[in-house]
Design a protein around this motif. Structure first.
Motif, PDB file in Angstrom:
ATOM      1  N   PRO A 183      36.695  38.715  31.390  1.00 44.04           N
ATOM      2  CA  PRO A 183      36.712  37.742  32.495  1.00 44.04           C
ATOM      3  C   PRO A 183      37.386  38.279  33.752  1.00 44.04           C
ATOM      4  CG  PRO A 183      37.258  36.662  30.427  1.00 44.04           C
ATOM      5  CD  PRO A 183      37.210  38.135  30.141  1.00 44.04           C
ATOM      6  N   ASP A 184      38.420  39.091  33.581  1.00 43.88           N
ATOM      7  CA  ASP A 184      39.086  39.661  34.754  1.00 43.88           C
ATOM      8  C   ASP A 184      38.161  40.591  35.531  1.00 43.88           C
ATOM      9  OD1 ASP A 184      41.422  38.332  34.191  1.00 43.88           O
ATOM     10  OD2 ASP A 184      42.350  40.020  33.148  1.00 43.88           O
ATOM     11  N   ASP A 185      37.314  41.315  34.810  1.00 46.65           N
ATOM     12  CA  ASP A 185      36.381  42.235  35.463  1.00 46.65           C
ATOM     13  C   ASP A 185      35.300  41.498  36.243  1.00 46.65           C
ATOM     14  OD1 ASP A 185      37.634  44.501  34.388  1.00 46.65           O
ATOM     15  OD2 ASP A 185      36.457  44.356  32.538  1.00 46.65           O
ATOM     16  N   THR A 186      35.040  40.252  35.853  1.00 42.91           N
ATOM     17  CA  THR A 186      33.920  39.505  36.443  1.00 42.91           C
ATOM     18  C   THR A 186      34.390  38.191  37.071  1.00 42.91           C
ATOM     19  OG1 THR A 186      33.478  38.530  34.258  1.00 42.91           O
ATOM     20  CG2 THR A 186      32.221  40.491  34.874  1.00 42.91           C
ATOM     21  N   SER A 187      35.595  38.190  37.570  1.00 44.69           N
ATOM     22  CA  SER A 187      36.154  36.984  38.182  1.00 44.69           C
ATOM     23  C   SER A 187      35.384  36.603  39.444  1.00 44.69           C
ATOM     24  CB  SER A 187      37.625  37.213  38.529  1.00 44.69           C
ATOM     25  OG  SER A 187      38.123  36.142  39.313  1.00 44.69           O
ATOM     26  N   TRP A 188      35.206  35.308  39.649  1.00 40.79           N
ATOM     27  CA  TRP A 188      34.553  34.817  40.854  1.00 40.79           C
ATOM     28  C   TRP A 188      35.458  34.984  42.075  1.00 40.79           C
ATOM     29  CZ3 TRP A 188      30.137  33.818  42.964  1.00 40.79           C
ATOM     30  CH2 TRP A 188      30.055  33.017  44.107  1.00 40.79           C
ATOM     31  N   ASN A 189      36.745  35.074  41.844  1.00 40.00           N
ATOM     32  CA  ASN A 189      37.707  35.098  42.942  1.00 40.00           C
ATOM     33  C   ASN A 189      37.973  36.494  43.497  1.00 40.00           C
ATOM     34  OD1 ASN A 189      38.253  32.254  42.904  1.00 40.00           O
ATOM     35  ND2 ASN A 189      39.341  32.582  40.977  1.00 40.00           N
ATOM     36  N   MET A 190      37.247  37.479  43.024  1.00 40.61           N
ATOM     37  CA  MET A 190      37.398  38.817  43.589  1.00 40.61           C
ATOM     38  C   MET A 190      36.872  38.857  45.023  1.00 40.61           C
ATOM     39  SD  MET A 190      36.332  41.493  40.592  1.00 40.61           S
ATOM     40  CE  MET A 190      37.439  41.862  39.224  1.00 40.61           C
ATOM     41  N   PRO A 191      37.403  39.719  45.877  1.00 42.71           N
ATOM     42  CA  PRO A 191      36.860  39.857  47.238  1.00 42.71           C
ATOM     43  C   PRO A 191      35.424  40.352  47.191  1.00 42.71           C
ATOM     44  CG  PRO A 191      38.456  41.592  46.746  1.00 42.71           C
ATOM     45  CD  PRO A 191      38.547  40.609  45.630  1.00 42.71           C
ATOM     46  N   SER A 192      34.699  40.134  48.247  1.00 39.08           N
ATOM     47  CA  SER A 192      33.266  40.425  48.263  1.00 39.08           C
ATOM     48  C   SER A 192      32.943  41.877  47.940  1.00 39.08           C
ATOM     49  CB  SER A 192      32.666  40.054  49.621  1.00 39.08           C
ATOM     50  OG  SER A 192      33.300  40.781  50.657  1.00 39.08           O
ATOM     51  N   ASN A 193      33.803  42.807  48.307  1.00 42.24           N
ATOM     52  CA  ASN A 193      33.501  44.214  48.039  1.00 42.24           C
ATOM     53  C   ASN A 193      33.747  44.609  46.581  1.00 42.24           C
ATOM     54  OD1 ASN A 193      36.290  44.028  48.192  1.00 42.24           O
ATOM     55  ND2 ASN A 193      36.538  46.008  49.206  1.00 42.24           N
ATOM     56  N   GLN A 194      34.305  43.670  45.787  1.00 41.91           N
ATOM     57  CA  GLN A 194      34.508  43.916  44.367  1.00 41.91           C
ATOM     58  C   GLN A 194      33.832  42.872  43.486  1.00 41.91           C
ATOM     59  OE1 GLN A 194      38.727  44.495  43.426  1.00 41.91           O
ATOM     60  NE2 GLN A 194      39.095  45.091  45.537  1.00 41.91           N
ATOM     61  N   ASN A 195      33.301  41.833  44.120  1.00 43.11           N
ATOM     62  CA  ASN A 195      32.706  40.723  43.382  1.00 43.11           C
ATOM     63  C   ASN A 195      31.419  41.164  42.696  1.00 43.11           C
ATOM     64  OD1 ASN A 195      31.335  38.108  42.774  1.00 43.11           O
ATOM     65  ND2 ASN A 195      33.104  37.295  43.889  1.00 43.11           N
ATOM     66  N   ARG A 196      31.298  40.868  41.397  1.00 43.02           N
ATOM     67  CA  ARG A 196      30.110  41.278  40.633  1.00 43.02           C
ATOM     68  C   ARG A 196      28.963  40.281  40.765  1.00 43.02           C
ATOM     69  NH1 ARG A 196      31.306  45.497  36.943  1.00 43.02           N
ATOM     70  NH2 ARG A 196      33.376  46.264  37.400  1.00 43.02           N
ATOM     71  N   TRP A 197      29.240  39.109  41.318  1.00 38.92           N
ATOM     72  CA  TRP A 197      28.227  38.046  41.407  1.00 38.92           C
ATOM     73  C   TRP A 197      27.545  38.004  42.765  1.00 38.92           C
ATOM     74  CZ3 TRP A 197      27.343  35.629  36.844  1.00 38.92           C
ATOM     75  CH2 TRP A 197      28.342  35.720  35.867  1.00 38.92           C
ATOM     76  N   ARG A 198      28.221  38.444  43.802  1.00 35.10           N
ATOM     77  CA  ARG A 198      27.674  38.382  45.162  1.00 35.10           C
ATOM     78  C   ARG A 198      28.276  39.516  45.974  1.00 35.10           C
ATOM     79  NH1 ARG A 198      31.655  36.174  48.428  1.00 35.10           N
ATOM     80  NH2 ARG A 198      33.332  35.150  47.288  1.00 35.10           N
ATOM     81  N   TRP A 199      27.699  39.791  47.106  1.00 34.07           N
ATOM     82  CA  TRP A 199      28.191  40.870  47.976  1.00 34.07           C
ATOM     83  C   TRP A 199      28.504  40.358  49.375  1.00 34.07           C
ATOM     84  CZ3 TRP A 199      23.252  40.192  46.223  1.00 34.07           C
ATOM     85  CH2 TRP A 199      22.277  39.894  47.185  1.00 34.07           C
ATOM     86  N   TRP A 200      28.525  39.081  49.583  1.00 31.79           N
ATOM     87  CA  TRP A 200      28.779  38.526  50.928  1.00 31.79           C
ATOM     88  C   TRP A 200      29.991  37.600  50.918  1.00 31.79           C
ATOM     89  CZ3 TRP A 200      24.653  37.330  47.786  1.00 31.79           C
ATOM     90  CH2 TRP A 200      24.619  36.029  47.231  1.00 31.79           C
TER      91      TRP A 200
END
Length: 226
Positions: free
Chosen positions: A209-226
């Motif tokens: 879950p830490d690797d795929t957190s929604w709260n990561m910044p956009s440059n690290q987010n695995r779900w979106r890039w914006w």
């Protein structure tokens, strides 16, 4: 002489109580060592089979994309009442799930959701529930993406499909820490601490879950890039 032979036979074939207890103890210790190992091997096997399923889905997505103007398979679309004649589905098909759209490429049909051994179900689930155990990244519907693979700046960093909860028919999946009602990622692997994720470039990773957190910044987010 006959008596001595009988005594000799008993001495060679019999067990004392101490020997029996020692044997039972040794067998118990060996069993205790072997069972966790067997469990890890089984868990690893299920993880590998799940990853194989996702890779096949990734290949099917690529083939679908080639046949549909570079789009990944679309989620459920309804016809618009009352005429039931219009649709927003890019491929013009009504009331089709993303997996139904992939049927020609996966060579399965919708009944496969009830088959635990199907390519559209993770082999680690306890039983088939009538809803696939894999889900599309819900961000596919964003105007930044709109199912188009060419819009992704780094396909190897963005999730396309993931292990999801089977309690809902909903086709999408979201991060465990995202505050949304859609089905969340299901942690089925490595002692229920990780899930398998198919990325847009076709590779699969088993992540926490830490690797795929929604709260990561956009440059690290695995779900979106914006």
């Amino acid at each position: 002489m006959y008596f001595k032979l009988r005594v000799f036979w008993k001495d060679k074939m019999g067990f004392t109580l101490t020997e029996l207890l020692v044997t039972i103890t040794v067998v118990s210790i060996l069993a205790g060592l072997a069972i966790p190992t067997l469990s890890r091997v089984q868990d690893s096997s299920l993880e590998v089979r799940c990853a194989s399923n996702l890779r096949q889905i990734g290949i099917a997505q690529t083939l679908f994309s080639q046949d549909n103007n570079g789009d990944y398979s679309y989620a459920w679309y309804y016809r618009n009442p009352p005429s039931w004649s219009n649709t927003t589905a890019p491929d013009g098909l009504f009331q089709k799930t993303w997996l139904q759209r992939l049927e020609p490429y996966l060579r399965v049909d919708q009944s496969a959701v009830d088959d635990i051994d199907s390519v559209i179900n993770c082999p680690a689930i306890a039983s088939a529930t009538g809803a696939t155990s894999y889900g599309l990244n819900k961000e596919l519907t964003s105007s930044k993406w709109m199912h188009k693979g060419v819009r992704i700046p780094e396909p190897s960093q963005i999730i396309l499909v993931a292990d999801k909860e089977t309690s809902s028919f909903n086709e999408f999946v979201v991060a465990l820490d995202k505050n949304e009602s859609a089905p969340k990622v299901a942690l089925r692997h490595r002692k229920a601490t990780r899930a398998n994720f198919l990325f847009c470039d076709g590779h699969v990773e088993c992540l926490s879950p830490d690797d795929t957190s929604w709260n990561m910044p956009s440059n690290q987010n695995r779900w979106r890039w914006w």
